[in-house]
Design an enzyme around this catalytic site. Structure first.
Site, PDB file in Angstrom:
ATOM      1  N   CYS A 136       0.848  -1.187   0.000  1.00 20.53           N
ATOM      2  CA  CYS A 136       0.000   0.000   0.000  1.00 20.53           C
ATOM      3  C   CYS A 136       0.892   1.248   0.000  1.00 20.53           C
ATOM      4  CB  CYS A 136      -0.953  -0.056   1.186  1.00 20.53           C
ATOM      5  SG  CYS A 136      -2.234   1.229   1.185  1.00 20.53           S
ATOM      6  N   LEU A 137       0.670   2.206   0.906  1.00 26.18           N
ATOM      7  CA  LEU A 137       1.502   3.411   0.928  1.00 26.18           C
ATOM      8  C   LEU A 137       2.951   3.102   1.281  1.00 26.18           C
ATOM      9  CD1 LEU A 137      -0.849   6.082   2.519  1.00 26.18           C
ATOM     10  CD2 LEU A 137       0.145   6.122   0.236  1.00 26.18           C
TER      11      LEU A 137
END
Length: 573
Positions: free
Chosen positions: A307-308
């Site tokens: 993800c991030l």
């Protein structure tokens, strides 16, 4: 460690900030002005589009004719229904009058979808916002959400003599109490970190003000020489990658001969309001990489980000490539975006008005709370996360489903105000990373500088990082890219161990400098493989690694005492 850079950290005047923060509190952190502008844009352009209005009138007449034809058919079957939908798939919904009620609702949904799309002159963001708002409002009036219009609930109520409704009322009251107290109504958990989940053996080999670094104990007498450093997203706790033993990606890799390190981010409080993206890059990723190099000297490192965390890893990889730093052996990006121009429905909550409102609220509180993030994701999947719960737990009286993944999802974290503002503006709003404007150490980085092999994973039903958006790295980076499209959503698609039912994936490698293939063409031409994608990734890692050797010591040569995994930051509330 905390750096003061005024760029993209808006600090409005005290009075303006207080007013905007009050607006955010009263509106559930949603910008009503942004919604109003979208509604005005749509309504005004629809008013001067007689062709569109005529088209909508014709559609309404056609839909009415279809519904009347269905009503007049004495032998209508489920296959004759004008519209099919999983919410109304049960046989009870095919009986009169429930079949007419739910068909009328679905046709109404179709009409409003057409009414809010393709209106001449409406800005795309405004059109998407109006379409989303229409769907949310219509969802509230679905016949499945109410006792008297839901035949499944009525049947169960008769069978159980109304006990399901009493149980449902108790479930509702418990949830309301928990909501008012801002804590779970039932504090008992079936999956506790360090006891039931996050139990892969290891040691905390580094702790600073922003993260702990965990090194996992080897499972055998030989390991691949290149260690693997995992960077999870800081908007959630890392143990989604180390759930129950049968469900743990970290344990799976350790048992197959990889020396695994994983970052566990600190759950920030108001005192951490000034932590920014540079802090997460320097005191987070780079500090972890330096420690891995100390413990396993002379070896390149496989970097993996979720993800991030994957976006942060891509930023670091581009900066290292720019500066001639050769320490990365490969990159694995799991459901991670590098181009944010089309972030899916998450982009509905990202515009100047919305971000400014959040900034004012965070300036007061110092962080973005767990409940604010949960509310946004709940709206993105309103049926799965809200209305199905209303039906199941409050009307049917069924107990809440319990799983390690669901309990992890409820174990939320906060985000520092400065960092959240920076990544919303620089990555999502301005798309600086894909356009070569994102600065590291005062100089912009370019993804086109990355030349290490990339293993890129997207999930089919991702509401956070749509796979089409993840796929865009193909035209941003000339390196060898192995793209894998897996079944499932943002979380369940990644947590997909061997033996998981109905798992499948598609996988193809584009060689370095290879020609670009559009995503839909890629999906149409790439064969489907049944089963988990984990073995394919582990095989890929092994192919990009050297011959197995003796494992390194936990913590290297340092003699100081080390805490056991999963450490202390994972326990913070």
């Amino acid at each position: 460690m905390r750096q003061s850079s005024p760029t993209h950290w808006v600090q409005p005047g005290s009075l303006d900030m207080q007013v905007h923060a009050a607006l955010a509190r009263s509106s559930g952190s949603l910008s009503l002005i942004s919604g109003m502008l979208a509604a005005i844009d749509w309504a005004a352009h629809l008013a001067v589009s007689p062709g569109k209005r005529l088209e909508l009138l014709c559609l309404a007449l056609q839909q009415g004719n279809r519904l009347l034809h269905y009503m007049g058919s004495a032998h209508a079957q489920a296959s004759d229904l004008p519209v099919a939908d999983r919410r109304f798939a049960a046989p009870d919904w095919q009986r009169w009058p429930y079949n007419l009620w739910h068909q009328g609702f679905l046709l109404n949904e179709q009409w409003w979808n057409a009414a809010t799309r393709d209106v001449w002159g409406v800005e795309k963001h405004h059109a998407d916002l109006v379409n989303f708002a229409a769907r949310q409002l219509l969802d509230m009036f679905s016949p499945g959400n109410y006792l008297l219009t839901n035949p499944e609930v009525l049947r169960v109520s008769v069978e159980q003599g109304g006990n399901n409704l009493l149980t449902g009322l108790q479930n509702c009251m418990n949830d309301m109490v928990g909501l008012l107290l801002e804590q779970p109504a039932n504090p008992d958990r079936s999956f506790l970190p360090g006891k039931d989940v996050a139990i892969t053996p290891g040691k905390v080999v580094l702790r600073n003000d922003i993260m702990e670094l965990i090194q996992y104990a080897p499972a055998g007498e030989a390991v691949y020489p290149e260690p693997l450093l995992i960077i999870p997203a800081w908007i959630m706790k890392y143990y989604i990658l180390d759930l129950s033993p049968a469900n743990s990606l970290i344990r799976y890799l350790v048992e197959r001969g990889h020396t695994v390190f994983c970052v566990s981010w600190k759950n920030p409080g108001p005192e951490d309001r000034d932590l920014g993206m540079d802090d997460y890059l320097n005191a987070g990723l780079h500090a972890a990489l330096d420690t891995v190099n100390r413990i396993v000297p002379g070896q390149k490192v496989h970097g993996a980000g979720y993800c991030l965390g994957g976006s942060l890893l891509a930023i670091a990889a581009a900066a290292m490539a720019r500066d001639g730093d050769p320490r990365l052996a490969s990159l694995t990006l799991l459901a991670a975006q590098t181009d944010f121009s089309e972030p899916g429905e998450l982009g509905l909550f990202i515009d100047e008005s919305q971000i400014s409102l959040l900034e004012a609220q965070m300036q007061e509180a110092g962080t973005l709370s767990q409940t604010q993030m949960a509310a946004a994701f709940q709206m993105l999947r309103s049926y799965d996360l809200l209305w199905s719960r209303v039906i199941g737990q409050y009307l049917m009286g069924t107990p809440a489903r319990n799983s390690d993944l669901m309990e992890w999802n409820a174990d939320a974290t906060r985000m520092p105000a400065r960092m959240h503002s920076q990544y919303l503006r620089r990555l999502f709003l301005d798309d600086d990373l894909s356009e070569g404007r994102y600065p590291v150490d005062g100089k912009p980085v370019a993804l086109s500088d990355i030349n290490t092999p990339v293993f890129l994973v997207g999930t089919v039903r991702d509401h956070v990082a749509p796979w089409h958006s993840v796929f865009k790295l193909h035209y941003l980076c000339p390196a060898e890219i192995t793209f894998v499209l897996v079944s499932g959503g943002h979380n369940a698609g990644i947590v997909s161990p061997p033996g998981h039912p109905r798992s499948q994936f598609q996988m193809r490698t584009r060689p370095a400098g290879g020609a670009y293939c559009p995503p839909d063409q890629w999906a149409a031409e790439t064969p489907v493989t049944e089963g988990s994608w984990w073995p394919a990734w582990q095989t890929w890692l092994a192919q990009h690694s050297g011959e197995p050797t003796a494992p390194p010591r936990l913590g290297g040569t340092k003699a100081e005492r080390m805490d056991d995994a999963p450490g202390t930051y994972i326990m913070e509330k």
